[in-house]
Design an enzyme around this catalytic site. Sequence first.
Site, mmCIF file in Angstrom:
data_model
loop_
_atom_site.group_PDB
_atom_site.id
_atom_site.type_symbol
_atom_site.label_atom_id
_atom_site.label_comp_id
_atom_site.label_asym_id
_atom_site.label_seq_id
_atom_site.Cartn_x
_atom_site.Cartn_y
_atom_site.Cartn_z
ATOM 1 N N GLN A 21 0.808 -1.225 0.000
ATOM 2 C CA GLN A 21 0.000 0.000 0.000
ATOM 3 C C GLN A 21 0.844 1.279 0.000
ATOM 4 O OE1 GLN A 21 -2.752 -0.771 3.200
ATOM 5 N NE2 GLN A 21 -4.224 -1.674 1.792
ATOM 6 N N GLU A 60 10.692 29.980 -18.817
ATOM 7 C CA GLU A 60 9.418 30.683 -19.070
ATOM 8 C C GLU A 60 8.819 31.166 -17.743
ATOM 9 O OE1 GLU A 60 6.926 29.533 -22.229
ATOM 10 O OE2 GLU A 60 8.558 28.592 -23.363
#
Length: 381
Positions: free
Chosen positions: A277, A361
């Site tokens: 898990q 950017e």
Amino acid sequence: MASEVLPELLDAVRRFVDKRLVPLEAQVDEADEVPADVVDDMKALGLFGLSIPEEYGGLGLGMEDEARVAMEFGRTSPAFRSVFGSTVGIGSQGIVMDGSEAQKRAYLPRLARGELISSFCLTEPEAGSDAASLRTRARREGAVYVLDGTKRYITNADKADVFTVMARTADTPKPADGVTAFIVDAATPGLKIGRPERKMGQRGAHVCDVVFDGCRVPADRVIGAEGKGFRTAMKVLDRGRLHIAAVCVGTAGRLVREMRRYALERRQFGKPIADFQLVQAMIADSETERYAARALVLEAARQRDTGAGVTKEAAMAKYFASEMVGRVADRAVQVFGGAGYIADYGIERFYRDVRLFRLYEGTSQIQQLVIAREVLKDPDA
Ligand SMILES: Cc1cc2nc3c(=O)[nH]c(=O)nc-3n(C[C@H](O)[C@H](O)[C@H](O)COP(=O)(O)OP(=O)(O)OC[C@H]3O[C@@H](n4cnc5c(N)ncnc54)[C@H](O)[C@@H]3O)c2cc1C
């Protein structure tokens, strides 16, 4: 472009990415070069003209459609996208948005066919995040401007035939008001390209200095008007940020698929690690974040297609998606364990490649500043 043909284009791009590009990823990283025949295939697919209007020979995709193509391209090494990324994005969009009819006719059809490669010159050694403080000068002398200065980290500079260059034409109280955008042919005397920098990742995509030393540019190469260049650059970046955010979503998808495949295959304690898990949590968190970023990017892109201003939305998309893919790449290394750190598995390459998305950017901090500025000035926020 009629949206009926978009599924066909997406299908062609997906096949191209899976069959042609994915097998070349390690080779491109090793050789630091995308093979010329791959670039030719990209031209044939029309990728250089994605964002160029149909009347100038491009595909004329809207922002949402372009984002969907960018997501497909994100499924492989980002260096491949860089081959046409600077041309469809920051390199040509200044001309598309604010260029004169003569400039559009002179450049856009050849850019769309990939006959000309373009690059975008904003950053300088002393002007990065504070781009408005740029020092490259453009001095008017009759029918020409004379450019002097140095631009830094310019993507595809070594391949470019034409540059969109931001230069200072006046010293104004607000520095951004003195910036003008120029179209500069690479062959112009006085323009020199530095040698490609060695980088952390995205090998195969090159960045170099571009040096202007008495470079004489005809006055009719000004985009828009004198003093309007910074505004043009910011509009271009709004679009570019959405494109980059879409690439991040695509790359996160690739990494989730890699995690899934490896987790099902790799066995420890007598069972596949996918049964544990704690491993499932890493996959679940990655898929959830990828899906959230996808929804954010597509919603912002749709808004832009309605003509709405999307400065805040583009900054949020780029900020969230680039940080998201960094977390996903980190988890992918973890799911792969030691193999995640070993070059042959290709995950460490993605880990290095995606780091750039938080930097160029506009860094994440600059996106945060833009988002906060837009919220703080909006009384209806
Ligand atoms: C591979 C690559 C390709 C590139 N391609 C291009 C290109 O094609 N064209 C182009 O013009 N540029 C390009 N760039 C330049 C890129 O856009 C800049 O590197 C980026 O904007 C950051 O500028 P800087 O490197 O000068 O960092 P700086 O501005 O010096 O920033 C350093 C740190 O300070 C932080 N910082 C700065 N100001 C503030 C503030 N006000 N508040 C909070 N934090 C702040 C930054 O977020 C960062 O963490 C490229 C860069 C790379 C690495």
